[in-house]
Motif scaffolding. Structure first.
Motif, PDB file in Angstrom:
ATOM      1  N   LYS A  43       0.822  -1.216   0.000  1.00 38.29           N
ATOM      2  CA  LYS A  43       0.000   0.000   0.000  1.00 38.29           C
ATOM      3  C   LYS A  43       0.854   1.263   0.000  1.00 38.29           C
ATOM      4  O   LYS A  43       0.638   2.172  -0.802  1.00 38.29           O
ATOM      5  N   SER A  44       1.803   1.336   0.930  1.00 37.31           N
ATOM      6  CA  SER A  44       2.620   2.550   1.040  1.00 37.31           C
ATOM      7  C   SER A  44       3.435   2.779  -0.226  1.00 37.31           C
ATOM      8  O   SER A  44       3.590   3.921  -0.680  1.00 37.31           O
ATOM      9  N   ASP A 165      -2.411   8.401   4.285  1.00 36.83           N
ATOM     10  CA  ASP A 165      -1.837   7.150   4.785  1.00 36.83           C
ATOM     11  C   ASP A 165      -2.048   7.065   6.292  1.00 36.83           C
ATOM     12  O   ASP A 165      -1.376   7.758   7.051  1.00 36.83           O
ATOM     13  N   GLU A 166      -3.003   6.257   6.730  1.00 37.15           N
ATOM     14  CA  GLU A 166      -3.285   6.054   8.160  1.00 37.15           C
ATOM     15  C   GLU A 166      -3.443   7.382   8.903  1.00 37.15           C
ATOM     16  O   GLU A 166      -2.794   7.611   9.935  1.00 37.15           O
ATOM     17  N   PRO A 167      -4.293   8.285   8.448  1.00 42.09           N
ATOM     18  CA  PRO A 167      -4.354   9.615   9.070  1.00 42.09           C
ATOM     19  C   PRO A 167      -4.904   9.633  10.479  1.00 42.09           C
ATOM     20  O   PRO A 167      -4.687  10.592  11.222  1.00 42.09           O
ATOM     21  N   THR A 168      -5.647   8.579  10.898  1.00 42.32           N
ATOM     22  CA  THR A 168      -6.276   8.594  12.219  1.00 42.32           C
ATOM     23  C   THR A 168      -5.557   7.702  13.235  1.00 42.32           C
ATOM     24  O   THR A 168      -6.054   7.517  14.338  1.00 42.32           O
ATOM     25  N   ALA A 169      -4.387   7.165  12.866  1.00 44.78           N
ATOM     26  CA  ALA A 169      -3.719   6.194  13.735  1.00 44.78           C
ATOM     27  C   ALA A 169      -3.432   6.758  15.126  1.00 44.78           C
ATOM     28  O   ALA A 169      -3.445   6.018  16.116  1.00 44.78           O
ATOM     29  N   VAL A 170      -3.172   8.064  15.219  1.00 45.78           N
ATOM     30  CA  VAL A 170      -2.814   8.657  16.519  1.00 45.78           C
ATOM     31  C   VAL A 170      -3.881   9.618  17.021  1.00 45.78           C
ATOM     32  O   VAL A 170      -3.638  10.360  17.972  1.00 45.78           O
ATOM     33  N   LEU A 171      -5.072   9.597  16.413  1.00 48.08           N
ATOM     34  CA  LEU A 171      -6.119  10.543  16.798  1.00 48.08           C
ATOM     35  C   LEU A 171      -7.114   9.914  17.764  1.00 48.08           C
ATOM     36  O   LEU A 171      -7.336   8.704  17.755  1.00 48.08           O
ATOM     37  N   THR A 172      -7.722  10.755  18.576  1.00 47.60           N
ATOM     38  CA  THR A 172      -8.799  10.308  19.448  1.00 47.60           C
ATOM     39  C   THR A 172     -10.056  10.082  18.613  1.00 47.60           C
ATOM     40  O   THR A 172     -10.132  10.471  17.442  1.00 47.60           O
ATOM     41  N   ASN A 173     -11.080   9.483  19.212  1.00 51.34           N
ATOM     42  CA  ASN A 173     -12.338   9.260  18.497  1.00 51.34           C
ATOM     43  C   ASN A 173     -12.960  10.569  18.045  1.00 51.34           C
ATOM     44  O   ASN A 173     -13.483  10.671  16.929  1.00 51.34           O
ATOM     45  N   ARG A 174     -12.915  11.575  18.902  1.00 49.45           N
ATOM     46  CA  ARG A 174     -13.496  12.874  18.532  1.00 49.45           C
ATOM     47  C   ARG A 174     -12.727  13.487  17.371  1.00 49.45           C
ATOM     48  O   ARG A 174     -13.320  13.997  16.412  1.00 49.45           O
ATOM     49  N   ALA A 192     -10.515  14.060  -5.385  1.00 47.34           N
ATOM     50  CA  ALA A 192     -10.308  12.611  -5.454  1.00 47.34           C
ATOM     51  C   ALA A 192      -9.474  12.207  -4.247  1.00 47.34           C
ATOM     52  O   ALA A 192      -8.375  12.736  -4.049  1.00 47.34           O
ATOM     53  N   VAL A 193      -9.984  11.290  -3.426  1.00 46.35           N
ATOM     54  CA  VAL A 193      -9.328  10.931  -2.173  1.00 46.35           C
ATOM     55  C   VAL A 193      -8.909   9.467  -2.205  1.00 46.35           C
ATOM     56  O   VAL A 193      -9.719   8.584  -2.499  1.00 46.35           O
ATOM     57  N   LEU A 194      -7.630   9.219  -1.920  1.00 42.38           N
ATOM     58  CA  LEU A 194      -7.147   7.862  -1.662  1.00 42.38           C
ATOM     59  C   LEU A 194      -6.966   7.754  -0.163  1.00 42.38           C
ATOM     60  O   LEU A 194      -6.216   8.519   0.443  1.00 42.38           O
ATOM     61  N   TYR A 195      -7.645   6.793   0.446  1.00 45.02           N
ATOM     62  CA  TYR A 195      -7.641   6.674   1.903  1.00 45.02           C
ATOM     63  C   TYR A 195      -7.227   5.265   2.299  1.00 45.02           C
ATOM     64  O   TYR A 195      -7.781   4.282   1.806  1.00 45.02           O
ATOM     65  N   THR A 196      -6.223   5.162   3.161  1.00 41.96           N
ATOM     66  CA  THR A 196      -5.852   3.848   3.671  1.00 41.96           C
ATOM     67  C   THR A 196      -5.868   3.865   5.185  1.00 41.96           C
ATOM     68  O   THR A 196      -5.481   4.850   5.822  1.00 41.96           O
ATOM     69  N   SER A 197      -6.376   2.787   5.753  1.00 43.40           N
ATOM     70  CA  SER A 197      -6.449   2.657   7.208  1.00 43.40           C
ATOM     71  C   SER A 197      -6.608   1.184   7.543  1.00 43.40           C
ATOM     72  O   SER A 197      -7.189   0.415   6.772  1.00 43.40           O
ATOM     73  N   HIS A 198      -6.063   0.795   8.702  1.00 45.48           N
ATOM     74  CA  HIS A 198      -6.301  -0.552   9.202  1.00 45.48           C
ATOM     75  C   HIS A 198      -7.589  -0.626  10.018  1.00 45.48           C
ATOM     76  O   HIS A 198      -7.983  -1.708  10.454  1.00 45.48           O
ATOM     77  N   LYS A 199      -8.234   0.527  10.225  1.00 44.68           N
ATOM     78  CA  LYS A 199      -9.493   0.569  10.966  1.00 44.68           C
ATOM     79  C   LYS A 199     -10.626   0.381   9.962  1.00 44.68           C
ATOM     80  O   LYS A 199     -11.075   1.324   9.308  1.00 44.68           O
ATOM     81  N   LEU A 200     -11.089  -0.855   9.829  1.00 47.67           N
ATOM     82  CA  LEU A 200     -12.035  -1.179   8.780  1.00 47.67           C
ATOM     83  C   LEU A 200     -13.399  -0.524   8.985  1.00 47.67           C
ATOM     84  O   LEU A 200     -14.146  -0.341   8.019  1.00 47.67           O
TER      85      LEU A 200
END
Length: 499
Positions: A43-44, A165-174, A192-200
Motif C-alpha cells: 500500500k505505502s 496514509d493512516e491519518p487517524t492512527a494517533v487521533l482520538t475518536n473525537r 479525489a481521495v485515496l484513503y488507507t487505514s487498518h481501521k475497517l
C-alpha cells in the motif's frame, strides 16, 4: 465521474526484489477510494508512486488521461497531488503556521505576511476542531496535534488528489470524527481521495470504492456498499479470521509488581495497583489520562515519586537499566521515534537492549546472527533482506521486531503501550496470540490501548485512568465499553480497591 489519476500495470522493484506486481488503480474526482491490505502488502509503495515520491519500475501513470512521470514529490504537488504521511512530514523546529505555509508563504514584497498566515492557519485548524496556537513550535506539540497540523497543511493547499496514509492512527475518536467529516466534505467538493487505514470501520463509513492488495498483488476492487468488515479482513489475509482474541489465561496469586502512591509530577498522581503472575492487565482511559506517563515513570523514563516493587524487591527509580535487570521492560507506543533505530539494520536493533549477552569488548556477530534467525522465526518477522534497515520494514514487522528486541532481555513483566497501532488485522491477531502465550508461560503483561475492543478482548482485569489518576477497576463481566467510558469520563467513578 471524471478520472483524475490512473495507475496502469504498476511494477516496483527495489534491487532484485519486486514488491508490486502489475497493480492497476484509479482515482476519480468526487470519490473516496480506499486502499487496504496487510502490513507489507504494498500500500505505502503504491501511494508513494502516485504521490511522486517513488517512480515505478514498469507501468504508466496518467493524469487527466495524459501520460505523466513525476520526478519528485514537488512535481506531483504542483500538479495538485498531495500526500499526508503516516510518518509526519513536518519540520519540528518550525512553528505551526510556518509548517502549514512552508513553500507557499504569503508575502508583501520582500516581507512575510505573518498575521495573514497566522489567521488562515488558525481557521484551517478550527475546521478540525484543533485550537493550538499557530505560533507554537511543532516539536512541542503532542503526536495527535502534529497530525492535525499535517492535515491542516493539506486542507490549505486545495489538492485535486489527496492521498492519506493512516491519518487517524494517533487521533482520538473525537478527532477522528472531525477528520472524517472533513474528508467527506472534500469528496463532495470534487476532490479525489485515496484513503488507507487498518481501521475497517472507518473504511465502511467513508469509502465509495475499496481496493485490496495482498503480497504486492491486486486482489479485488469493488464498491464499499455491502463489503463487510469481515469480508474485507478475509480478502486482506486470505483466510477466515475467527476468534480474533485468544482465550484468557488465569493469573496466579503471586504479586510480581506492586505500585504504591506513585506520582509523575504534572502528569498523574497517587496511583496504586498490583500485577499478578500470568496476568494480562489492561490500562484504559482517554488520551491524556496519564497512562503512558505512569508506565514511563515506573520503568525510569520520567522523574517520579512513590514505591515500586518487582518480585517483592524495591526497584531503583529513574533507571531503565535497573528496571530491565529486575525483569521489567516497556514497549513504547512510538516505535518509530523511540522504539527502533530506523537507520540501523535488523540485528543492531534486535540486540541493543541485551547487548551484554553478545560479548563485552567484542560483539559475537555469529551469535547475533543466530539471534536474528530465531527472532524472525519466533515472531514471524517478514523480511526479504536480512541486511535491510528497520525503517524499510512495514509497520507490523517493525512492531514484531520491537517485541523481539525487548523479549531478548528475557523479562518477567512486559508493559506494551498501544500494541497494534497502525497494524493490520492479521498481524493484530498474531500479536494477541503472542500476548496470550506470554501469560500462559507465567509472564505478566500490562497492555495500554486506546482501542476498547482490544482492552476488553485481552484483559482479565482493567484499570481505568481519568484526568491523571486511577478512576476505577473492572474485572470479569464488568469489563464493558460503557463501564470503561463512564469511569474514564468521571461519570459514576468506581472506588473499589485494586487487587
Amino acid at each position: 465521474m471524471t478520472l483524475v489519476l490512473q495507475a496502469g500495470s504498476i511494477i516496483k522493484r527495489f534491487g532484485t526484489i519486486e514488491v508490486l506486481h502489475g497493480v492497476d488503480f484509479d482515482l476519480t474526482a468526487g470519490q473516496i477510494h480506499a486502499l487496504i491490505g496487510e502490513n507489507g502488502a504494498g500500500k505505502s509503495t503504491m501511494m508513494k508512486i502516485l504521490g511522486g515520491y517513488l517512480s515505478p519500475s514498469e507501468g504508466q501513470l496518467m493524469l487527466d488521461g495524459v501520460p505523466v512521470q513525476f520526478k519528485s514529490q514537488k512535481e506531483a504537488e504542483a500538479a495538485g497531488i498531495l500526500m499526508i504521511h503516516q510518518e509526519f512530514n513536518l519540520a519540528l523546529q518550525l512553528t505551526v503556521e510556518e509548517n502549514i505555509f512552508l513553500g507557499r508563504e504569503k508575502r508583501s514584497g520582500l516581507f512575510l505576511k505573518h498575521s495573514a498566515m497566522r489567521d488562515e492557519a488558525r481557521d484551517l485548524l478550527a475546521r478540525l476542531d484543533c485550537h493550538v496556537d499557530p505560533r507554537t513550535r511543532v516539536g512541542d506539540l503532542s503526536v495527535s496535534d502534529r497530525q492535525m497540523v499535517e492535515i491542516a497543511r493539506a486542507l490549505g493547499r486545495n489538492a485535486r488528489v489527496l492521498i492519506m496514509d493512516e491519518p487517524t492512527a494517533v487521533l482520538t475518536n473525537r478527532e477522528t470524527d472531525m477528520l472524517l467529516d472533513q474528508i467527506e466534505q472534500l469528496r463532495d467538493a470534487g476532490t479525489a481521495v485515496l484513503y488507507t487505514s487498518h481501521k475497517l470501520d472507518e473504511i465502511r463509513r467513508i469509502a465509495d470504492l475499496v481496493t485490496v492488495l495482498r503480497d504486492g498483488g491486486h486482489i479485488v476492487t469493488r464498491s464499499a456498499e455491502g463489503f463487510s468488515e469481515n469480508d474485507m479482513a478475509v480478502a486482506m489475509v486470505g483466510r477466515e479470521l475467527s476468534d480474533l482474541f485468544p482465550a484468557k489465561a488465569k493469573p496466579q496469586e503471586e504479586v510480581v509488581l506492586e505500585v504504591e502512591n506513585f506520582t509523575v509530577p504534572g502528569r498523574m498522581e497517587n496511583a496504586s495497583f498490583r500485577l499478578h503472575r500470568g496476568e494480562v492487565l489492561g490500562f484504559a482511559g482517554l488520551v491524556g489520562a496519564g497512562r503512558t506517563e505512569l508506565m514511563e515513570g515506573i520503568v525510569g523514563l520520567r522523574p517520579a515519586t512513590g514505591s515500586v516493587k518487582v518480585m517483592g524487591n524495591p526497584l531503583q527509580q529513574g533507571s531503565v537499566l535497573a528496571a530491565c535487570k529486575a525483569g521489567l521492560v516497556y514497549l513504547t507506543e512510538d516505535r518509530k521515534d523511540k522504539g527502533l533505530l530506523l537507520g540501523k539494520n535488523l540485528t543492531e536493533n534486535l540486540t541493543l537492549l541485551a547487548l551484554d549477552r553478545f560479548g563485552s569488548l567484542r560483539i559475537d556477530k555469529q551469535a547475533e546472527d543466530r539471534a536474528l534467525t530465531q527472532a524472525i522465526d519466533d515472531f514471524d518477522i517478514r523480511v526479504k533482506d536480512r541486511e535491510m534497515n528497520a525503517g524499510s520494514l512495514s509497520g507490523g514487522n517493525q512492531q514484531k521486531l520491537l517485541l523481539a528486541k525487548v523479549m531478548l532481555a528475557e523479562p518477567e513483566i512486559v508493559i506494551i503501550d498501544e500494541p497494534t497501532r497502525g497494524i493490520d488485522i492479521g498481524t493484530k491477531q498474531q500479536i494477541y496470540e503472542f500476548i496470550s502465550a506470554l501469560a500462559a508461560q507465567g509472564k505478566s503483561v500490562i497492555v495500554i490501548s486506546s482501542e476498547l475492543p482490544e482492552i476488553i478482548g485481552l484483559s482479565g482485569r482493567v484499570i481505568v485512568m481519568g484526568r491523571g489518576h486511577i478512576a476505577g477497576e473492572l474485572s470479569g463481566a464488568d469489563i464493558t465499553e460503557d463501564r470503561i467510558l463512564r469511569l474514564a469520563m468521571g461519570v459514576g467513578e468506581d472506588t473499589k480497591e485494586t487487587a
